[in-house]
Design a protein around this motif. Structure first.
Motif, mmCIF file in Angstrom:
data_model
loop_
_atom_site.group_PDB
_atom_site.id
_atom_site.type_symbol
_atom_site.label_atom_id
_atom_site.label_comp_id
_atom_site.label_asym_id
_atom_site.label_seq_id
_atom_site.Cartn_x
_atom_site.Cartn_y
_atom_site.Cartn_z
ATOM 1 N N VAL A 1 0.814 -1.208 0.000
ATOM 2 C CA VAL A 1 0.000 0.000 0.000
ATOM 3 C C VAL A 1 0.861 1.278 0.000
ATOM 4 C CG1 VAL A 1 -0.293 0.086 2.507
ATOM 5 C CG2 VAL A 1 -2.027 1.092 1.035
ATOM 6 N N PHE A 2 2.076 1.174 0.548
ATOM 7 C CA PHE A 2 2.955 2.350 0.602
ATOM 8 C C PHE A 2 4.056 2.297 -0.458
ATOM 9 C CE2 PHE A 2 1.816 1.731 5.245
ATOM 10 C CZ PHE A 2 0.838 2.709 5.251
ATOM 11 N N ALA A 3 4.072 1.228 -1.265
ATOM 12 C CA ALA A 3 5.226 0.978 -2.143
ATOM 13 C C ALA A 3 5.478 2.091 -3.159
ATOM 14 C CB ALA A 3 5.046 -0.361 -2.865
ATOM 15 N N ASP A 4 4.410 2.759 -3.591
ATOM 16 C CA ASP A 4 4.602 3.764 -4.661
ATOM 17 C C ASP A 4 4.862 5.173 -4.137
ATOM 18 O OD1 ASP A 4 4.122 1.735 -6.389
ATOM 19 O OD2 ASP A 4 2.010 2.219 -6.728
ATOM 20 N N LEU A 5 4.921 5.310 -2.820
ATOM 21 C CA LEU A 5 5.089 6.667 -2.287
ATOM 22 C C LEU A 5 6.492 7.190 -2.605
ATOM 23 C CD1 LEU A 5 3.435 6.483 1.260
ATOM 24 C CD2 LEU A 5 2.440 7.322 -0.858
ATOM 25 N N LEU A 6 6.558 8.470 -2.945
ATOM 26 C CA LEU A 6 7.858 9.095 -3.171
ATOM 27 C C LEU A 6 8.545 9.274 -1.821
ATOM 28 C CD1 LEU A 6 6.574 11.821 -5.642
ATOM 29 C CD2 LEU A 6 7.896 9.761 -6.223
ATOM 30 N N PRO A 7 9.893 9.362 -1.834
ATOM 31 C CA PRO A 7 10.595 9.473 -0.536
ATOM 32 C C PRO A 7 10.057 10.609 0.327
ATOM 33 C CG PRO A 7 12.166 9.122 -2.300
ATOM 34 C CD PRO A 7 10.827 9.271 -2.952
ATOM 35 N N GLU A 8 9.756 11.763 -0.290
ATOM 36 C CA GLU A 8 9.287 12.894 0.532
ATOM 37 C C GLU A 8 7.877 12.639 1.080
ATOM 38 O OE1 GLU A 8 10.221 13.051 -2.594
ATOM 39 O OE2 GLU A 8 8.864 14.215 -3.861
ATOM 40 N N GLN A 9 7.062 11.886 0.310
ATOM 41 C CA GLN A 9 5.717 11.539 0.793
ATOM 42 C C GLN A 9 5.839 10.539 1.956
ATOM 43 O OE1 GLN A 9 4.166 10.080 -2.922
ATOM 44 N NE2 GLN A 9 2.872 11.909 -3.222
ATOM 45 N N VAL B 1 5.395 8.274 7.601
ATOM 46 C CA VAL B 1 5.991 7.451 8.673
ATOM 47 C C VAL B 1 5.579 7.879 10.086
ATOM 48 C CG1 VAL B 1 8.190 6.883 9.794
ATOM 49 C CG2 VAL B 1 7.927 6.541 7.370
ATOM 50 N N PRO B 2 5.603 9.166 10.394
ATOM 51 C CA PRO B 2 5.235 9.533 11.781
ATOM 52 C C PRO B 2 3.789 9.197 12.146
ATOM 53 C CG PRO B 2 6.249 11.386 10.614
ATOM 54 C CD PRO B 2 5.984 10.336 9.590
ATOM 55 N N LEU B 3 2.972 8.922 11.125
ATOM 56 C CA LEU B 3 1.559 8.628 11.421
ATOM 57 C C LEU B 3 1.326 7.157 11.763
ATOM 58 C CD1 LEU B 3 -0.118 10.519 8.416
ATOM 59 C CD2 LEU B 3 0.665 11.433 10.588
ATOM 60 N N LEU B 4 2.380 6.347 11.610
ATOM 61 C CA LEU B 4 2.209 4.898 11.764
ATOM 62 C C LEU B 4 2.534 4.436 13.185
ATOM 63 C CD1 LEU B 4 3.998 3.715 8.479
ATOM 64 C CD2 LEU B 4 1.616 4.383 8.776
ATOM 65 N N THR B 5 1.699 3.560 13.700
ATOM 66 C CA THR B 5 1.976 2.928 15.000
ATOM 67 C C THR B 5 1.675 1.447 14.868
ATOM 68 O OG1 THR B 5 0.980 4.903 15.960
ATOM 69 C CG2 THR B 5 1.548 3.114 17.486
ATOM 70 N N ARG B 6 2.588 0.641 15.348
ATOM 71 C CA ARG B 6 2.357 -0.813 15.302
ATOM 72 C C ARG B 6 1.557 -1.202 16.541
ATOM 73 N NH1 ARG B 6 5.876 -5.654 16.255
ATOM 74 N NH2 ARG B 6 5.414 -7.123 14.593
ATOM 75 N N ILE B 7 0.458 -1.907 16.326
ATOM 76 C CA ILE B 7 -0.442 -2.237 17.442
ATOM 77 C C ILE B 7 -0.692 -3.739 17.488
ATOM 78 C CG2 ILE B 7 -2.804 -1.958 18.320
ATOM 79 C CD1 ILE B 7 -2.894 0.737 17.042
ATOM 80 N N ARG B 8 -0.682 -4.265 18.695
ATOM 81 C CA ARG B 8 -1.021 -5.686 18.870
ATOM 82 C C ARG B 8 -2.531 -5.795 19.062
ATOM 83 N NH1 ARG B 8 -0.027 -10.598 19.724
ATOM 84 N NH2 ARG B 8 -0.512 -11.798 21.579
ATOM 85 N N VAL B 9 -3.162 -6.745 18.402
ATOM 86 C CA VAL B 9 -4.604 -6.935 18.589
ATOM 87 C C VAL B 9 -4.859 -8.339 19.138
ATOM 88 C CG1 VAL B 9 -5.398 -5.302 16.850
ATOM 89 C CG2 VAL B 9 -4.885 -7.618 16.172
ATOM 90 N N ALA C 1 -4.933 16.469 1.526
ATOM 91 C CA ALA C 1 -5.494 17.748 1.065
ATOM 92 C C ALA C 1 -4.384 18.666 0.574
ATOM 93 C CB ALA C 1 -6.274 18.406 2.199
ATOM 94 N N ALA C 2 -3.210 18.590 1.253
ATOM 95 C CA ALA C 2 -2.090 19.457 0.860
ATOM 96 C C ALA C 2 -1.360 18.922 -0.376
ATOM 97 C CB ALA C 2 -1.120 19.570 2.040
ATOM 98 N N ASP C 3 -1.461 17.619 -0.623
ATOM 99 C CA ASP C 3 -0.730 17.011 -1.734
ATOM 100 C C ASP C 3 -1.627 16.003 -2.473
ATOM 101 O OD1 ASP C 3 0.977 15.762 -3.460
ATOM 102 O OD2 ASP C 3 2.269 14.894 -1.915
ATOM 103 N N PRO C 4 -2.365 16.447 -3.488
ATOM 104 C CA PRO C 4 -3.311 15.568 -4.184
ATOM 105 C C PRO C 4 -2.637 14.343 -4.811
ATOM 106 C CG PRO C 4 -3.648 17.854 -4.813
ATOM 107 C CD PRO C 4 -2.398 17.819 -4.020
ATOM 108 N N ARG C 5 -1.310 14.436 -5.064
ATOM 109 C CA ARG C 5 -0.634 13.267 -5.648
ATOM 110 C C ARG C 5 -0.595 12.098 -4.665
ATOM 111 N NH1 ARG C 5 5.048 15.323 -6.944
ATOM 112 N NH2 ARG C 5 4.566 16.259 -4.960
ATOM 113 N N LEU C 6 -0.542 12.446 -3.382
ATOM 114 C CA LEU C 6 -0.534 11.420 -2.342
ATOM 115 C C LEU C 6 -1.835 10.621 -2.379
ATOM 116 C CD1 LEU C 6 0.889 10.218 0.154
ATOM 117 C CD2 LEU C 6 -0.130 12.021 1.532
ATOM 118 N N GLU C 7 -2.929 11.347 -2.577
ATOM 119 C CA GLU C 7 -4.250 10.695 -2.660
ATOM 120 C C GLU C 7 -4.272 9.711 -3.835
ATOM 121 O OE1 GLU C 7 -7.535 13.303 -3.437
ATOM 122 O OE2 GLU C 7 -8.984 11.789 -2.845
ATOM 123 N N GLU C 8 -3.783 10.202 -4.955
ATOM 124 C CA GLU C 8 -3.788 9.381 -6.181
ATOM 125 C C GLU C 8 -2.986 8.096 -5.967
ATOM 126 O OE1 GLU C 8 -2.108 10.128 -10.546
ATOM 127 O OE2 GLU C 8 -3.036 11.900 -9.637
#
Lengths: 374, 144, 148
Positions: free
Chosen positions: B14-22, B27-35, B114-121
């Motif tokens: 799901v993240f494979a196509d992201l550009l390095p700056e994206q 990354v800071p939004l990710l948290t690993r959680i045990r369920v 919202a700030a970077d429409p390419r990220l959405e795409e």
């Protein structure tokens, strides 16, 4: 004026004596404890209200009193005196009870057996105080902490004592959180209370289905007099576990048990008419009942400590107190006392094993006492 | 991100196509959680505060009316709708087994989108693939 | 009459002694039986494997070959039977969350985990509409029953 005076002479205001007022006060206290303090509300509220009904002074001969053979209350009371209600309550309890923890650790069943020592020691105490053997047996069974069992045995052996014995049994059951903790703390060390129990193994459905069949056959072959209580207890449990009889199990654990609890509570309460209830015998019954509860708790705890001398994996001796079959109150008390020492120690699930075996044990005990007396 | 390095997370499809700056922003939004088995990760009708990426475990996506699908593939996205819309979750997600998921802060992700429409795409393309894979594997209709 | 005299007169000590002994006997016997119950069931469930192991042991071809396999077989066989029974009772196709709720209300153990295992073993399979079916073919093969 004369008519008015005649009418007044037949009202409760004219017929009341101080003993009725004492009993009415007790009834109000029961209702208060049930509603405000949440002490066994499903029992104390109907019993408390029944006490009010039974102690409204009525003119004898009008067929109003529970002890008059043609009264409505007397018809309802028939379920108590004939011993019909307690087995029906056991049917509902069986349909609610999960025996998994017991099946996972059968050794905990012995704690339920040990706690029944309270029944037999109190039986001796009652004999020593001058009660007849049938009365002593009925008083002893209070230590089983099982209201329906106490009522069932008393109905068979000493029907005149049903009121005080039922009230004593249910009062002490409601007071389990008050009576048991001091005894538990007195008889165990902090180190013992901190013992954590092993996770129980997974119990398969088929075991749970076979258990009530094996248990009813074995227990009733050993003590046939326990048949009415244990027969319906295990039948209810089979309905629960069989899955395909879910509708019947649902009826047993809701409509049946609720209806019978209402009828049993109200009629037992109403049977505590002041002239029958406020006697020297009742005081003796209350004292012995408290003693019986205490002895049962102590016997369970001490037996758990004894077991620890032989077991490879030690058990928390607090579980012994749950052998007193007040389900699930004594298991809950064990859990609370355990958590007071170590909030991470979850004993509730483990305490349910001796708790439900206590139900079986007290029913077997009642059956044995009944067979001794006939 | 606890117990998981950024590189390992970046290898998720799901993240494979992201550009390095994206990727730096995500990354800071990710948290690993045990369920834990039986745990409800997402409740239908609640405000969407995060989406999850499956790392390990078996999950059930189900709607209140009863239909459901199950997913157990690493990289599957749960609650993807929340990345693009602040509307309520449209299905429940319950863990069938113990497992691990990567939680993504949906609110911040929406701001970044919202700030970077390419990220959405980029994300939407991968998520669409992810969902069509679920359907092609015979899953039912409650896929959001 | 009161005190020890009353107890002795009514044979109280004997009654109490015998009474508590019978209670203990009943519960000890019951606990012994239920402590062995799951082992008996396990052996019954896997009687073919046990018989096979016994035959091999008798022939001296080594023993204990089934020891490792038994827990796995048992772990899925029994839950599969329970769910099969439940699904037969509730009907097909079924909603998976509803099945889980029903299984929980009937006290089945580790319901979510079991459902996951049953899906992985293809005993529970999805249909096209978001509902699920019991795979009778796999189940019959799995439980060793002949197809009707």
């Amino acid at each position: 004026m004369e008519m008015f005076l005649d009418f007044f002479a037949n009202t409760g205001f004219a017929l009341v004596d101080y003993r009725n007022l004492i009993m009415i006060a007790i009834g109000v206290i029961f209702i208060y404890l049930g509603i405000a303090k949440h002490y066994e509300p499903l029992l104390l509220v109907p019993i408390g209200f029944g006490i009010l009904l039974g102690n409204i002074p009525v003119f004898k001969g009008l067929g109003l009193s529970i002890y008059e053979s043609n009264s409505v209350l007397n018809y309802l009371y028939f379920g108590v005196t004939s011993g019909v209600y307690p087995p029906l309550i056991f049917l509902g309890i069986g349909a609610m009870t999960d025996f998994s923890t017991l099946l996972a650790r059968p050794v905990l069943m012995l704690l339920g057996a040990a706690a029944q020592a309270g029944i037999f020691l109190t039986f001796l105490g009652a004999l020593a105080l001058g009660f007849a053997p049938n009365e002593a047996a009925s008083i002893g069974i209070i230590g089983g902490a099982d209201g329906p069992t106490a009522i069932f045995l008393t109905a068979k052996l000493a029907p005149e004592l049903i009121g005080p014995i039922a009230v004593a049994a249910y009062s002490y059951m409601a007071l389990v959180p008050v009576i048991q903790p001091p005894i538990m703390k007195l008889l165990t060390t902090r180190k013992e209370r901190l013992i954590r129990m092993e996770e129980p193994r997974l119990v398969f459905k088929r075991e749970k289905i076979i258990f009530p069949i094996v248990a009813v056959l074995l227990c009733c072959f050993i003590a046939p007099a326990a048949l009415p209580l244990l027969g319906l207890l295990f039948f209810g449990n089979l309905l629960k576990e069989a899955i395909v009889t879910e509708r019947l199990a649902q009826a047993a654990r809701s409509a049946v048990i609720d209806t019978v609890t209402i009828l049993l509570g109200v009629t037992v309460g109403a049977s505590t008419q002041a002239d029958v209830f406020l006697t020297g015998k009742s005081i003796g019954i209350f004292v012995l009942g408290a003693l019986s509860f205490g002895v049962a708790t102590a016997a369970g705890l001490l037996f758990a400590k004894l077991l620890n001398l032989f077991l490879k994996t030690r058990i928390n001796p607090l579980l012994g107190a749950a052998g007193v079959s007040a389900v699930p109150d004594s298991a809950r008390v064990v859990h609370m006392v355990g958590q007071a020492e170590d909030p991470g120690n979850y004993l509730l699930m483990h305490a349910m094993a001796p708790n439900v075996s206590g139900v079986i044990g007290s029913a077997v005990g009642a059956g044995i006492l009944w067979s001794f007396m006939v | 991100m606890e117990d998981m390095d950024g590189q390992a997370a970046g290898q998720l499809k799901v993240f494979a196509d992201l550009l390095p700056e994206q990727w730096e922003l995500v990354v800071p939004l990710l948290t690993r959680i045990r369920v834990i088995e039986g745990e409800m990760l997402i409740r239908q009708g609640n405000r969407p505060d995060c989406l999850f990426v499956v790392l390990k475990g078996h999950f059930m996506i189900h709607r209140n009316e009863g239909r459901c699908i199950t997913v157990n593939k690493k990289g599957s996205v749960l609650g993807w709708f929340s990345a693009f819309s602040p509307d309520r979750y449209t299905a429940n997600v319950t863990a069938l087994t113990d497992g691990w998921v990567l939680s993504v802060d949906a609110g911040t992700l929406r701001d970044q989108i919202a700030a970077d429409p390419r990220l959405e795409e980029t994300l939407l393309k991968r998520i669409r693939e992810n969902i069509s894979e679920r359907h092609s594997m015979g899953a039912g209709g409650a896929a959001k | 009459m009161t005190g020890l005299e009353a107890i002795q007169h009514y044979n109280g000590f004997a009654m109490a002694g015998v009474g508590i002994t019978i209670v203990f006997t009943a519960l000890v016997a019951l606990s012994l039986i239920i402590s062995q119950l799951h082992k008996v069931l396990l052996a019954w469930e896997n009687r073919a494997a046990w018989a096979d192991a016994m035959r091999r042991w008798k022939r001296g071809n080594g023993r204990g070959t089934t020891e490792k396999e038994l827990p796995d077989i048992e772990a899925i066989r029994e839950p599969a039977r329970q769910f099969h029974l439940l699904i037969e009772f509730t009907g097909e196709p079924f909603s998976l969350p509803v099945l889980i709720k029903r299984a929980e209300s009937r006290g089945l153990a580790r319901v979510h985990f079991t459902v996951s295992r049953l899906i992985e073993c293809h005993l529970i399979v999805p249909d096209e509409d978001g509902y699920f079916r019991w795979n009778h073919e796999v189940y019959n093969r799995f439980s060793g029953r002949r197809k009707k």
